[in-house]
Write a protein that holds these residues in place. Structure first.
Motif, PDB file in Angstrom:
ATOM      1  N   GLY A 186      40.142  35.886 -49.173  1.00 35.03           N
ATOM      2  CA  GLY A 186      39.670  36.270 -47.845  1.00 35.03           C
ATOM      3  C   GLY A 186      40.795  36.763 -46.968  1.00 35.03           C
ATOM      4  N   LEU A 187      40.473  37.749 -46.160  1.00 33.84           N
ATOM      5  CA  LEU A 187      41.444  38.317 -45.231  1.00 33.84           C
ATOM      6  C   LEU A 187      40.836  38.253 -43.839  1.00 33.84           C
ATOM      7  CD1 LEU A 187      44.042  40.142 -44.747  1.00 33.84           C
ATOM      8  CD2 LEU A 187      42.469  42.070 -44.887  1.00 33.84           C
ATOM      9  N   SER A 188      41.624  37.836 -42.836  1.00 36.27           N
ATOM     10  CA  SER A 188      41.072  37.807 -41.478  1.00 36.27           C
ATOM     11  C   SER A 188      42.064  38.413 -40.500  1.00 36.27           C
ATOM     12  CB  SER A 188      40.751  36.365 -41.075  1.00 36.27           C
ATOM     13  OG  SER A 188      41.933  35.623 -40.904  1.00 36.27           O
ATOM     14  N   LEU A 189      41.509  39.135 -39.553  1.00 31.67           N
ATOM     15  CA  LEU A 189      42.317  39.743 -38.487  1.00 31.67           C
ATOM     16  C   LEU A 189      41.660  39.350 -37.180  1.00 31.67           C
ATOM     17  CD1 LEU A 189      42.344  43.050 -40.351  1.00 31.67           C
ATOM     18  CD2 LEU A 189      44.462  42.172 -39.407  1.00 31.67           C
ATOM     19  N   SER A 190      42.429  38.720 -36.284  1.00 39.76           N
ATOM     20  CA  SER A 190      41.815  38.252 -35.045  1.00 39.76           C
ATOM     21  C   SER A 190      42.641  38.654 -33.846  1.00 39.76           C
ATOM     22  CB  SER A 190      41.712  36.721 -35.045  1.00 39.76           C
ATOM     23  OG  SER A 190      41.293  36.239 -36.277  1.00 39.76           O
ATOM     24  N   ARG A 191      41.928  38.774 -32.745  1.00 47.11           N
ATOM     25  CA  ARG A 191      42.632  39.101 -31.504  1.00 47.11           C
ATOM     26  C   ARG A 191      41.927  38.444 -30.343  1.00 47.11           C
ATOM     27  NH1 ARG A 191      45.796  43.235 -28.701  1.00 47.11           N
ATOM     28  NH2 ARG A 191      45.061  43.105 -26.549  1.00 47.11           N
ATOM     29  N   PHE A 192      42.723  38.023 -29.371  1.00 47.16           N
ATOM     30  CA  PHE A 192      42.173  37.422 -28.148  1.00 47.16           C
ATOM     31  C   PHE A 192      42.957  37.951 -26.962  1.00 47.16           C
ATOM     32  CE2 PHE A 192      40.872  34.381 -25.068  1.00 47.16           C
ATOM     33  CZ  PHE A 192      42.013  34.072 -24.346  1.00 47.16           C
ATOM     34  N   GLY A 193      42.279  38.223 -25.863  1.00 39.99           N
ATOM     35  CA  GLY A 193      42.983  38.487 -24.614  1.00 39.99           C
ATOM     36  C   GLY A 193      43.079  39.947 -24.217  1.00 39.99           C
TER      37      GLY A 193
ATOM     38  N   THR B 173      33.114  40.501 -35.614  1.00 40.95           N
ATOM     39  CA  THR B 173      32.437  39.802 -34.533  1.00 40.95           C
ATOM     40  C   THR B 173      33.141  40.060 -33.213  1.00 40.95           C
ATOM     41  OG1 THR B 173      31.557  37.659 -33.823  1.00 40.95           O
ATOM     42  CG2 THR B 173      33.764  37.653 -34.748  1.00 40.95           C
ATOM     43  N   PHE B 174      32.367  39.980 -32.150  1.00 43.90           N
ATOM     44  CA  PHE B 174      32.921  40.194 -30.819  1.00 43.90           C
ATOM     45  C   PHE B 174      32.344  39.155 -29.877  1.00 43.90           C
ATOM     46  CE2 PHE B 174      35.167  42.388 -27.702  1.00 43.90           C
ATOM     47  CZ  PHE B 174      34.375  42.512 -26.565  1.00 43.90           C
ATOM     48  N   GLU B 175      33.210  38.562 -29.063  1.00 46.89           N
ATOM     49  CA  GLU B 175      32.762  37.464 -28.213  1.00 46.89           C
ATOM     50  C   GLU B 175      33.183  37.698 -26.756  1.00 46.89           C
ATOM     51  OE1 GLU B 175      34.275  33.814 -29.758  1.00 46.89           O
ATOM     52  OE2 GLU B 175      32.810  32.573 -28.729  1.00 46.89           O
ATOM     53  N   THR B 176      32.248  37.495 -25.833  1.00 43.80           N
ATOM     54  CA  THR B 176      32.597  37.588 -24.414  1.00 43.80           C
ATOM     55  C   THR B 176      32.421  36.215 -23.799  1.00 43.80           C
ATOM     56  OG1 THR B 176      30.350  38.039 -23.674  1.00 43.80           O
ATOM     57  CG2 THR B 176      31.699  39.940 -24.271  1.00 43.80           C
ATOM     58  N   ARG B 177      33.330  35.868 -22.931  1.00 45.64           N
ATOM     59  CA  ARG B 177      33.301  34.521 -22.382  1.00 45.64           C
ATOM     60  C   ARG B 177      33.256  34.555 -20.863  1.00 45.64           C
ATOM     61  NH1 ARG B 177      38.085  33.291 -26.536  1.00 45.64           N
ATOM     62  NH2 ARG B 177      36.778  32.877 -28.359  1.00 45.64           N
ATOM     63  N   PHE B 178      32.257  33.880 -20.321  1.00 45.96           N
ATOM     64  CA  PHE B 178      32.136  33.638 -18.889  1.00 45.96           C
ATOM     65  C   PHE B 178      32.203  34.917 -18.057  1.00 45.96           C
ATOM     66  CE2 PHE B 178      32.686  29.720 -20.685  1.00 45.96           C
ATOM     67  CZ  PHE B 178      33.976  29.439 -21.062  1.00 45.96           C
ATOM     68  N   GLY B 179      31.930  36.061 -18.682  1.00 43.55           N
ATOM     69  CA  GLY B 179      31.967  37.307 -17.923  1.00 43.55           C
ATOM     70  C   GLY B 179      33.378  37.754 -17.561  1.00 43.55           C
ATOM     71  N   LEU B 180      34.394  37.116 -18.101  1.00 38.42           N
ATOM     72  CA  LEU B 180      35.764  37.531 -17.799  1.00 38.42           C
ATOM     73  C   LEU B 180      36.307  38.322 -18.979  1.00 38.42           C
ATOM     74  CD1 LEU B 180      37.129  34.142 -16.436  1.00 38.42           C
ATOM     75  CD2 LEU B 180      36.586  36.181 -15.086  1.00 38.42           C
ATOM     76  N   SER B 181      36.594  39.622 -18.749  1.00 43.39           N
ATOM     77  CA  SER B 181      36.995  40.446 -19.891  1.00 43.39           C
ATOM     78  C   SER B 181      38.342  40.032 -20.470  1.00 43.39           C
ATOM     79  CB  SER B 181      37.027  41.915 -19.502  1.00 43.39           C
ATOM     80  OG  SER B 181      37.966  42.103 -18.464  1.00 43.39           O
ATOM     81  N   SER B 182      39.179  39.357 -19.676  1.00 45.51           N
ATOM     82  CA  SER B 182      40.480  38.948 -20.234  1.00 45.51           C
ATOM     83  C   SER B 182      40.349  37.860 -21.274  1.00 45.51           C
ATOM     84  CB  SER B 182      41.430  38.436 -19.147  1.00 45.51           C
ATOM     85  OG  SER B 182      40.902  38.668 -17.889  1.00 45.51           O
ATOM     86  N   LEU B 183      39.166  37.257 -21.355  1.00 47.87           N
ATOM     87  CA  LEU B 183      38.989  36.186 -22.325  1.00 47.87           C
ATOM     88  C   LEU B 183      38.239  36.645 -23.577  1.00 47.87           C
ATOM     89  CD1 LEU B 183      37.946  33.329 -19.879  1.00 47.87           C
ATOM     90  CD2 LEU B 183      40.229  33.862 -20.730  1.00 47.87           C
ATOM     91  N   ASN B 184      37.991  37.941 -23.702  1.00 46.54           N
ATOM     92  CA  ASN B 184      37.266  38.424 -24.879  1.00 46.54           C
ATOM     93  C   ASN B 184      38.061  38.238 -26.151  1.00 46.54           C
ATOM     94  OD1 ASN B 184      35.285  39.201 -23.167  1.00 46.54           O
ATOM     95  ND2 ASN B 184      35.743  41.395 -23.253  1.00 46.54           N
ATOM     96  N   SER B 185      37.353  38.117 -27.257  1.00 47.95           N
ATOM     97  CA  SER B 185      38.062  38.065 -28.535  1.00 47.95           C
ATOM     98  C   SER B 185      37.232  38.694 -29.630  1.00 47.95           C
ATOM     99  CB  SER B 185      38.395  36.619 -28.911  1.00 47.95           C
ATOM    100  OG  SER B 185      37.248  35.976 -29.372  1.00 47.95           O
ATOM    101  N   GLY B 186      37.915  39.136 -30.676  1.00 47.04           N
ATOM    102  CA  GLY B 186      37.223  39.759 -31.796  1.00 47.04           C
ATOM    103  C   GLY B 186      37.920  39.421 -33.095  1.00 47.04           C
ATOM    104  N   THR B 187      37.139  39.335 -34.151  1.00 49.68           N
ATOM    105  CA  THR B 187      37.692  39.030 -35.473  1.00 49.68           C
ATOM    106  C   THR B 187      37.042  39.920 -36.514  1.00 49.68           C
ATOM    107  OG1 THR B 187      38.014  36.723 -34.842  1.00 49.68           O
ATOM    108  CG2 THR B 187      37.987  37.187 -37.191  1.00 49.68           C
ATOM    109  N   PHE B 188      37.876  40.338 -37.468  1.00 52.11           N
ATOM    110  CA  PHE B 188      37.370  41.123 -38.590  1.00 52.11           C
ATOM    111  C   PHE B 188      37.727  40.369 -39.872  1.00 52.11           C
ATOM    112  CE2 PHE B 188      36.216  44.609 -41.190  1.00 52.11           C
ATOM    113  CZ  PHE B 188      37.179  44.691 -42.201  1.00 52.11           C
TER     114      PHE B 188
END
Lengths: 275, 692
Positions: free
Chosen positions: A94-101, A67-82
């Motif tokens: 279950g295995l999860s990998l996440s990243r923000f920023g 999944t990929f998420e964009t917030r308020f049009g600010l790319s520094s706040l994007n996040s993604g999870t696999f």
């Protein structure tokens, strides 16, 4: 030094506005969750790996999702999870990998969890390694423990509860102990028939006021689902749509808060055929 | 003969049909049932209830179940499980068909559904036993009886409180408890208890009335020896009528069982085994069965009480000092608390005559008691104490009744104290329909009515300065659904502490329960109370009381999965509003219990967040046997506990409980000598029980 003190405020205080709802962390939790107002403790799907680990207990097939998420049009706040989930004997793993920023400030986490069902009760345990990176600071990390439970109360009524950061973990930043969010959520789900699911939940992060969420998912036709939800503190409206064809599924969610703006999330998933 | 053969014909069919179901039912852990039951019956938020005593009383039935073949109406009512209609039907069945042959026979009785049977099962038994009738048989029973046990408990808070750092607490932080009990309900009871609270010192110190342990208690009781209905020597408690003059240690108050708990029952003299160092009698009591209808009780008590003494001015002539306040906490940790120990001698004697007439449909009783103090008691000279008791002597005389008329059970008690103050409590409980039970209570306790051991129904903890009317109702609209509600309207004719004018208030509660299966219970409750309290302005000498509204709601789920796993989930929220300022409280918890091959464990995790002390959250916790834990949580934090029970052998059980409360963003917890540096308080409890 000034930047450093800003960082130490960022983690506990900023979780809320940056994701448009009180959240356990700044990562993405799937467009289905977001479309349903994040009232997800009762849901049983692969994304339970990040929403309520007990939800993966009944998994039948191996699945991957991203999944990929964009917030308020600010790319520094994007996040993604696999995520990847698989049934191993009678246990769901279950295995999860996440990243923000972005490069200036980012958070990452990798987690592994397992869940099992006994009679109508599913219990799950998840362990994650959480890390924060910022240029003027050495990488800070912590291990976070989560517990989850779900109960099939009746054929139509289900209950779920999730405890995030049971270990009361914190980060050591500049000599201070900055506590990571401590969250407990509990909710009920009502499914009068296969096409409709209503969920309601209370979400309590220790540092903030409790919030309440409600979500609705309706399958117009078997392959197409519409979702909507509401969450409080802050008050946010959610909308979502999900499409499934054979082994693939795609979901999209849109949430909006009056002052902060909109958040978009797009999720794709693939399910392996069972052998 | 005909009745007996008829019964033999019906029983086997039932046994065959029910046997498999009951086999499953019997293996469900009983400990879980009693916890659920207690939560059901007890009021949600109250610290003044002597839970230990109520638990003890219920536990007594659980370990020595009530014999249904010998139980009277009052004893059945005392289980708080059966509605008035069910009790009527049961007694009628027993009267028409003779003694019960087996517990399964309950299924034949009209209105005894499976839910009732399940709730009743842990507390009752059907037997036709003989009791030991001579000293040799009695001694044999003490030595061999199932119910002889020795219990020791150790508890401690791991962090150091200020009272220990400053050495103001004279004893160690350990909390020690020892209890021996040998009993057979309806036959005899023998027991002693030794206890020391944290901070107290065990020593032999007759000048401070300490003989070994800080608190010692003993009793020996005999029941049902021909004309002697009961005889108790040592520590005991008394319960007659509606408890206006003599109410036993516990009182359920207003709770989720609004009908069955409205009427108190005549229990006479019973041994006292709690460690609450107050609210009991010490001496001897005897109940004599004069004839089939009338019982006479006489009692004497002489004990010492803790109190704050002040040197006298010339007012009281013969006395050196007077007691300005009585202390009920039982704490003797500091030099000044120890100095207050046992300063006041209390001597009480009294009696009761009770009779049943009209085939047990009418009960009448007369109670009288006289209390003498060795020093005068005089409360602080404040306007709200104007009508309080003062002096060295008080006596009370009263009468009570209970009448069964059709499907109504009327009850009441009237009493008058030496001061001339009067009190009346009266009402009824009734099953208006098969699925509707109601209760009603009217009470009027004058502002100068003085009763020291009264615990009749009311809003205040003491029966003084209160008038009120109460309605309670319980409805089963469809199977699996129950609605319970009550409404209470009350007035206080005189001032109260922190209420500088006569005031009034009201309280309402509704509880909705959904129980789709035996193992599942989901309920929601809402309660709101309006009471007056002084507004927080400092400008004038007389503060104007303003209405303060306290509301709380809860949602609770109880789920039993198979035989080994149970899940409990609860959400509580509250609000407190006064002078257009509102504050809130929140509590969310999950508890998991497992039970596998002799080991039981319960683990709870809770988050709480309250704006202030007014919104403090109470949550009844599982604890080691006979111990009670209902912490009041306020502020922001986490509460966790792990309770384990091991069956080490057939006769030995071990409990270990570890709990902590960690507060968010604070540097100290508590205040005064109880203060702890840090934001966390950890506690350990270990208990061993030998069944001899």
């Amino acid at each position: 030094m000034q930047y450093l003190s800003k960082i130490s405020f960022l983690i506990p205080l900023a979780c809320m506005p940056l994701t448009l709802q009180a959240q356990t962390d700044l990562f993405s939790h799937g467009a289905r969750a977001s479309g349903m107002g994040n009232a997800t403790t009762v849901l049983k799907d692969p994304w339970a790996a990040v929403n309520n680990i007990a939800g993966i207990a009944g998994i039948q097939k191996i699945s991957f999702a991203s999944t990929f998420e964009t917030r308020f049009g600010l790319s520094s706040l994007n996040s993604g999870t696999f995520i990847a989930v698989a049934p191993v004997r009678k246990v769901g793993i279950g295995l999860s990998l996440s990243r923000f920023g972005d490069e200036l400030y980012n958070e990452q986490a990798i987690g592994l969890g397992a869940a099992h069902t006994i009679h109508q009760v599913s219990l799950g345990l998840k362990c994650s390694y959480f890390q924060v990176c910022a240029p003027e600071m050495s990488t800070k990390s912590a291990v976070i423990l989560e517990f989850g439970g779900q109960i099939e109360v009746t054929k139509q009524l289900s209950f779920g509860a999730h405890l995030y950061n049971a270990s009361i973990s914190s980060l050591r930043i500049g000599g201070d102990k900055v506590p990571l969010p401590m969250v407990m959520k509990a909710g009920l789900g009502y499914a009068p028939h296969k096409k409709l699911l209503l969920t309601v939940e209370t979400f309590k992060e220790l540092a903030y006021k409790a919030s309440f969420r409600g979500g609705l998912e309706y399958a117009v036709i078997e392959k197409l689902k519409f979702r909507t939800g509401i969450s409080t503190h802050p008050l946010v409206n959610h909308f979502g749509v999900g499409f499934r064809h054979l082994s693939f599924s795609a979901d999209y969610a849109f949430s909006v808060q009056t002052v902060l703006g909109a958040v978009n999330q797009f999720t794709v998933a693939y399910q392996l055929k069972s052998r | 003969m005909g009745a007996v053969t008829q019964r033999y014909a019906t029983i086997p069919c039932f046994l065959l049909a029910l046997l498999p179901a009951w086999l499953c039912a019997q293996s469900i852990p009983k400990e879980i049932d009693i916890d659920q039951f207690i939560q059901q019956v007890f009021q949600q938020q109250s610290e003044d209830i002597n839970y230990e005593d109520a638990y003890e009383s219920l536990y007594q039935y659980y370990t020595t179940p009530l014999n249904l073949n010998a139980a009277g109406r009052e004893e059945l009512q005392n289980l708080y499980v059966l509605s008035p209609l069910q009790i009527d039907h049961f007694l009628k069945h027993r009267e028409e068909n003779g003694l019960l042959l087996s517990i399964y026979e309950l299924q034949v009785i009209p209105d005894f559904d499976k839910a009732t049977f399940d709730k009743l099962l842990p507390f009752v038994i059907v037997e036709n036993n003989e009791k030991p009738n001579n000293p040799a048989a009695l001694l044999r029973e003490v030595i061999q009886g199932d119910n002889t046990q020795l219990l020791t408990r150790y508890g401690r808070v791991l962090e150091t409180k200020k009272g220990y750092e400053t050495k103001k607490y004279l004893g160690s932080p350990d909390k020690l408890y020892l209890r021996f009990r040998s009993s057979h309900s309806k036959s005899y009871s023998l027991g002693f208890t030794m206890e020391k609270d944290s901070g107290e010192k065990n020593s032999w110190d007759p000048s401070h009335r300490t003989y070994g342990a800080d608190f010692l208690s003993f009793h020996f009781a005999l029941f049902n020896r021909k004309k002697l209905k009961s005889f108790v020597l040592g520590d005991y408690q008394l319960q007659f009528g509606q408890g206006l003059l003599l109410g036993a240690g516990y009182r359920f108050g207003k709770g989720a069982e609004p009908v069955t708990t409205a009427k108190r029952n005549n229990l006479g003299a019973r041994p006292y085994t709690s460690v609450l160092e107050t609210g009991y009698f010490r001496g001897a009591a005897m109940t004599y069965q004069l004839n089939r209808s009338i019982e006479l009780t006489g009692f004497y008590s002489g004990k010492r009480m803790d109190g704050n003494t002040e040197a006298v001015d010339s007012l009281f002539g013969d006395y050196d000092a007077y007691v300005s306040s009585l202390q009920y906490s039982g704490y003797h940790r500091t030099a000044s608390e120890l100095g207050n120990k046992g300063v006041l001698k209390e001597r009480i004697y009294g009696g009761n005559v009770s009779g049943s007439f009209l085939r047990k449909r009418l009960h009448l009783g007369i109670t009288g008691l006289n209390t003498n103090y060795s020093l005068p008691v005089l409360k602080a000279d404040k306007p709200y104490n104007l009508f309080e008791f003062s002096g060295t002597n008080n006596y009370g005389l009263g009468a009570d009744y209970s009448l069964l008329l059709h499907n109504f059970n009327f009850f009441g008690e009237y009493a008058r104290s030496r001061s001339g103050g009067q009190a009346l409590v009266t009402g009824f409980i009734s099953s208006l329909a098969q699925n509707v039970d109601v209760s009603f209570i009217y009470r009027n306790y004058e502002r100068d009515f003085h009763t020291f051991y009264g615990k009749a129904f009311g809003e205040n903890t003491r029966n003084i300065n209160e008038q009120g009317i109460y309605w309670g109702i319980k409805i089963v609209p469809f199977s699996k659904w129950t609605v319970a509600a009550y409404y209470d309207r009350f007035w206080f004719p005189w001032l109260k502490y922190q209420v500088d004018a006569p005031s009034s208030g009201q309280e309402a509660m509704v509880r909705l329960t959904y129980s789709p299966a035996k193992k599942i219970s989901l309920y929601g409750q809402f309660r709101s109370q309006e009471k007056a309290k002084n507004a927080l302005e400092n400008s004038s000498h007389f503060n104007t009381p303003e209405a303060a509204i306290k509301s709380n709601g809860l949602l609770h789920l109880d789920f039993l999965a198979g035989e080994h796993l149970a899940w409990k989930s609860r959400l509580q929220f509250s609000s407190y509003q006064q002078q257009s300022k509102t504050s809130y409280g929140y509590y969310l918890m999950q508890e998991l219990s497992v039970n596998y091959s002799g080991i039981k464990a319960s683990m709870r995790y809770a988050l709480f967040d309250t704006d202030d002390y007014d919104n403090r959250q109470f949550a009844y916790e599982k604890d080691v046997l006979y111990a009670f834990s209902i912490p009041a949580l306020y502020g922001k934090g986490v509460r966790f506990y792990l309770l384990t029970q091991f069956r080490i052998s057939r006769n030995i059980d071990l409990w270990v409980k570890y709990a902590f409360t960690e507060y968010y963003n604070v540097t100290t917890i508590g205040s005064g000598l109880e203060e702890i540096n840090g934001n966390r308080i950890d506690e350990v409890k270990v208990q061993v029980r030998w069944k001899l």
